[in-house]
Write an enzyme that holds these catalytic residues in place. Sequence first.
Site, mmCIF file in Angstrom:
data_model
loop_
_atom_site.group_PDB
_atom_site.id
_atom_site.type_symbol
_atom_site.label_atom_id
_atom_site.label_comp_id
_atom_site.label_asym_id
_atom_site.label_seq_id
_atom_site.Cartn_x
_atom_site.Cartn_y
_atom_site.Cartn_z
ATOM 1 C CB VAL A 1 -0.767 -0.094 0.771
ATOM 2 C CG1 VAL A 1 -1.752 1.655 1.361
ATOM 3 C CG2 VAL A 1 -1.732 -1.396 0.396
ATOM 4 C CD GLU A 2 2.479 4.244 3.706
ATOM 5 O OE1 GLU A 2 3.147 4.613 2.957
ATOM 6 O OE2 GLU A 2 1.374 3.985 4.921
ATOM 7 C CB SER A 3 7.238 1.995 -1.564
ATOM 8 O OG SER A 3 6.520 1.167 -0.856
#
Length: 202
Positions: free
Chosen positions: A105-107
């Site tokens: 999700v983050e990167s």
Amino acid sequence: WATARSILFIVVALLAAFEFGARSVGPSASLSARARMQDRVFNLSANVDGLQGQIDFQKMQIERLERIHAYSSRYGIGADLAASIEDIALSERIDPKVAFELVRVESEFNQRAVSPVGALGYTQLMPETARRLKPGITRSQIFDRETNLRLGFRFLRILIDQYRGHVHMALLPYNRGPGRVDGLVRAGINPDNGYSRMILGR
């Protein structure tokens, strides 16, 4: 297992042979033979325990490789990255399933990812957060795979402990910042922005 069973069979056979032989000799010879047999049985038992330990260790290694392969295939990433995420997550007491989803999700597993607000790397660490966790760390060091994963997962663990094991609640300040979430809560505003469901609900 086959090796362990064979050794146990040998132990039983030796005990049976000993009992048969002990009955056919005098009392003193029987005592001496019994002592020797007990030593042999002890040594064989130690060998069986050692083999069982090796079998258990090899089983654990195989299971680890199977998990890494599964994560690598599921997320379309290299096995080396999958191994790093699993191993570091476990060492920081983070469920690997949560760890993989967080990085996704983050990167999207991009080591050089930079957000519009300046979050860096796999776990999108803010530089000030990284410096609190590791004083003196440089921007280039934050992009290092092992460093970024470890500090990101450690930060999440701190938040999980702060929220008494509630992963859903801990993910909100991870995403929005502890100060922002605390401010919203004090103002009577629900800080939930759907971030935690993106990770836990998939």
